[in-house]
Design an enzyme around this catalytic site. Structure first.
Site, PDB file in Angstrom:
ATOM      1  N   CYS A 135       0.843  -1.203   0.000  1.00  0.00           N
ATOM      2  CA  CYS A 135       0.000   0.000   0.000  1.00  0.00           C
ATOM      3  C   CYS A 135       0.871   1.242   0.000  1.00  0.00           C
ATOM      4  O   CYS A 135       2.003   1.195   0.434  1.00  0.00           O
ATOM      5  CB  CYS A 135      -0.851   0.032   1.249  1.00  0.00           C
ATOM      6  SG  CYS A 135      -1.746  -1.448   1.444  1.00  0.00           S
ATOM      7  N   LYS A 170       3.022 -10.181   3.407  1.00  0.00           N
ATOM      8  CA  LYS A 170       2.864 -10.443   1.967  1.00  0.00           C
ATOM      9  C   LYS A 170       3.678  -9.441   1.166  1.00  0.00           C
ATOM     10  O   LYS A 170       3.460  -8.232   1.253  1.00  0.00           O
ATOM     11  CB  LYS A 170       1.385 -10.350   1.603  1.00  0.00           C
ATOM     12  CG  LYS A 170       1.135 -10.651   0.128  1.00  0.00           C
ATOM     13  CD  LYS A 170      -0.322 -10.894  -0.101  1.00  0.00           C
ATOM     14  CE  LYS A 170      -0.644 -11.075  -1.553  1.00  0.00           C
ATOM     15  NZ  LYS A 170      -2.080 -11.210  -1.749  1.00  0.00           N
ATOM     16  N   ILE A 196       3.510 -13.827  -4.455  1.00  0.00           N
ATOM     17  CA  ILE A 196       3.653 -12.381  -4.634  1.00  0.00           C
ATOM     18  C   ILE A 196       2.276 -11.705  -4.746  1.00  0.00           C
ATOM     19  O   ILE A 196       1.294 -12.369  -5.069  1.00  0.00           O
ATOM     20  CB  ILE A 196       4.458 -12.041  -5.925  1.00  0.00           C
ATOM     21  CG1 ILE A 196       3.785 -12.638  -7.165  1.00  0.00           C
ATOM     22  CG2 ILE A 196       5.884 -12.454  -5.805  1.00  0.00           C
ATOM     23  CD1 ILE A 196       4.454 -12.278  -8.499  1.00  0.00           C
TER      24      ILE A 196
END
Ligand SMILES: Cc1cc2nc3c(=O)[nH]c(=O)nc-3n(C[C@H](O)[C@H](O)[C@H](O)COP(=O)(O)O)c2cc1C
Length: 308
Positions: A135, A170, A196
């Site tokens: 993010c 992640k 991924i």
């Protein structure tokens, strides 16, 4: 009967035990409830829910999805109900389930990740956290947290310090050296590493002369990214001692086996669920058939086989 069970958090005191290595990938399986009537989701290894933020989010402007050769682009922008509604509405349902549910979390600052971890700690029905560090990092100028080892480690440490749940981190492929990021999050207290997330991509409509997606760029997923994901799983599994969860273009049992042989202890099924909602279960059955055909008694025999 072959043994397919997996321990995803061996360092963690209660562990994170999965009956088998097939998980769903965040953002492609809602909260699990949406698929409950389509097949027996309790047979899966784990469900990872849609990325959850502190406040509810509407996501990016339309269009947000586009089909590409062997895959898709998306720019959903983390549309979700927010952590409070998730705790109120979803976790009581999950608490009745046999399948463990892992909550994928996303923040815009390190403090937001810490607060999410605090809010979710001790809530019945949650078996672990998956920290999405793809993010925008507002405090450092809009790059993703997962791009740099330092910011990735900061987020991991802040979540670790604020939860008693197992923590999966992640990783994004959109970085220079994914192994450096993996080593930094391992050092910062992750229990396992998922990889991924989507690969940055774009499409242009030549007739409107505009970017196709409302957000202009998006994330590529599906079979198109499988070789990229496999190479990254291979590299990261060689660099850290932690269990690795492989994700990217898995659409069959043999795709999953490839990831496991590259070093993944478990796999996540993402875009394949949009083509075939039963894909995670079909993939589990494909793994079982492969093991029976090859005379494999324990899935652990296959983990990292292509590394030796
Ligand atoms: C529509 C869509 C939404 C997604 N939302 C999230 C999300 O909220 N959090 C996250 O960590 N990954 C998200 N992802 C990434 C997937 O979980 C997965 O990492 C990626 O799609 C690669 O796997 P695949 O090729 O099997 O789809 C999303 C992917 C898609 C296609």
């Amino acid at each position: 009967m072959a043994n397919l069970s997996v321990q995803l958090a061996p360092k963690y005191r209660q562990g994170l035990h999965l009956a088998n290595p097939v998980m769903t990938a965040s953002g492609t399986f809602g909260y699990g409830t949406e698929y409950n009537h389509l097949f027996d989701i309790q047979r899966l290894g784990a469900i990872v829910c849609k990325g959850t933020t502190l406040k509810p989010r509407d996501g990016n402007s339309q269009p947000r999805i586009m089909e590409t050769p062997s895959g898709m682009l998306n720019s959903i922008g983390l549309q979700n109900i927010g952590v409070k509604a998730l705790i109120r509405e979803k976790t009581p349902i999950w608490a009745e389930w046999r399948v463990p549910v892992i909550v994928n979390i996303a923040g815009e600052t390190v403090d937001e990740y810490a607060e999410l971890a605090r809010e979710l700690d001790g809530v019945t029905g949650i078996s672990g956290l998956e920290v999405n560090i793809s993010c925008p990092n507002i405090s450092a100028g809009g790059a993703e947290f997962g791009v740099h080892p330092e910011s990735a480690a900061k987020v991991t440490a802040s979540v670790r310090a604020n939860t008693s749940l197992p923590v999966l981190v992640k990783l994004t492929p959109n970085t220079g050296d994914i192994t450096k990021v993996a080593m930094a999050v391992a050092e910062a207290g992750a229990d396992a590493i998922s990889l991924i997330n989507t690969v940055r991509g774009m499409a242009v409509d030549p007739f409107t002369r505009q970017a196709w997606l409302g957000n202009r760029t998006g994330g590529l997923s599906g079979p198109a990214i499988k070789p990229i994901a496999l190479a990254m799983v291979y590299e990261v599994a060689g660099a850290v001692e932690l269990p690795v969860v492989g994700c990217g273009g898995i659409a069959s049992g043999t795709d999953a086996i490839e990831f496991i042989m590259a070093g993944a202890s478990a796999v996540q099924v993402g875009s394949a669920s949009f083509v075939n909602p039963r894909a995670p279960l079909d993939i589990l059955e494909g793994i079982e058939q492969f093991m029976a055909r090859e005379g494999v008694k324990d899935i652990s025999e296959l983990v990292g086989a292509a590394r030796r």
